[in-house]
Write an enzyme that holds these catalytic residues in place. Sequence first.
Site, PDB file in Angstrom:
ATOM      1  N   CYS A 342     -50.472 -88.080  11.332  1.00  0.00           N
ATOM      2  CA  CYS A 342     -49.524 -87.941  12.448  1.00  0.00           C
ATOM      3  C   CYS A 342     -48.850 -89.260  12.829  1.00  0.00           C
ATOM      4  O   CYS A 342     -47.772 -89.246  13.432  1.00  0.00           O
ATOM      5  CB  CYS A 342     -50.236 -87.387  13.681  1.00  0.00           C
ATOM      6  N   ILE A 343     -49.478 -90.382  12.540  1.00  0.00           N
ATOM      7  CA  ILE A 343     -48.916 -91.670  12.963  1.00  0.00           C
ATOM      8  C   ILE A 343     -48.152 -92.363  11.838  1.00  0.00           C
ATOM      9  O   ILE A 343     -47.678 -93.491  12.010  1.00  0.00           O
ATOM     10  CB  ILE A 343     -50.013 -92.617  13.498  1.00  0.00           C
TER      11      ILE A 343
END
Length: 353
Positions: A342-343
């Site tokens: 997600c990052i």
Amino acid sequence: MPAEYSKHYGCILIFPERSDSWSYGGYAARKAFCEVCEAIAQSERVTVCASEKQYENARVMLSEKIRVVEMSSNDAWARDYAPTFVVNNSGGIRGINWSFNAWGGLADGLYFPWDLDDKMARKLCDLYNIDMYDYSGFVLEGGSVHTDGEGTLITTEACLLSKGRNPDMTKSEIEEKLKEALGVRKVIWLKNGIYGDETNEHVDNICAFVKPGEVVLAWTDNENDPQYALSKSCLDILENETDAKGRRIKVHKLMLPKPVVVTKEDCEGLDTCGFKPTRTEGERLAASYVNFYISNETVVMPFFNDPADEQAKKVLSELFPTRNVVPVYAKEILIGGGNIHCITQQIPDFISE
């Protein structure tokens, strides 16, 4: 849209600082982010975007091989609002600018405002001098889609058909939009994702392509776990599907860790958002080993100090024999609402025009 396991030019991340997302001022989260950055930087160019307030910290904490640029954002989820990159047969590249509304806007979004995040795709295309396809008006996050690079895309109905994204579009209209924008020929719709995933169950937390025709699927054998029915539904769909080239989908199960929950200490380190707490003691977080990042020479995966950690690493090492699997203890990232995939946002390899 190339598969994540194809060759990359580089990777984009955003330095965390939001105090209602990252506990105790984000110090532990930033340390975990830096570990992820350094693991990826072993084999591809890494750019970290940091606010003016955090620029100096990012520059000091990260090694010189990592580029740090000052760029404002509302939070740190590069996967979801950095550009999605597509390439053509000549090796040219374009970025796609989707609309971002914090995973649901005013219907069920997670924070407000999100205006700075929504500008990131255009800014990053400018930073890399890459032309952009403007799909603003169509709400999509990068974590909601996974592709095999050969015409197949996997997503979840729970996310893409949610009321806070594109409520005026039908499922078939959304599918056509994905095919048009990402150059895919087939969309496989899973029903659900990981239990409690507040992104409306992004696909990148439950299922990911590891090679053409093969996926990993987050799994539990505990039929009393609320995740069991969700994973079983995914398995039934995948085992009865073919990809865009007519291949049967091979599923590799990646066992889940035992439930990761928010502690009282975690809650005490978080600021409120809109006068409400962002986490509650005992809350189950959407922990999954599927939320890994595939770089050119490494697979960076989350660890949870769980007995299942090493088994998950073993599975991924067997699936990626030419890459080094690097674990990062990721609860501090998970408290923010996502994990390593997600990052991050990969930039496919391309030929400069």
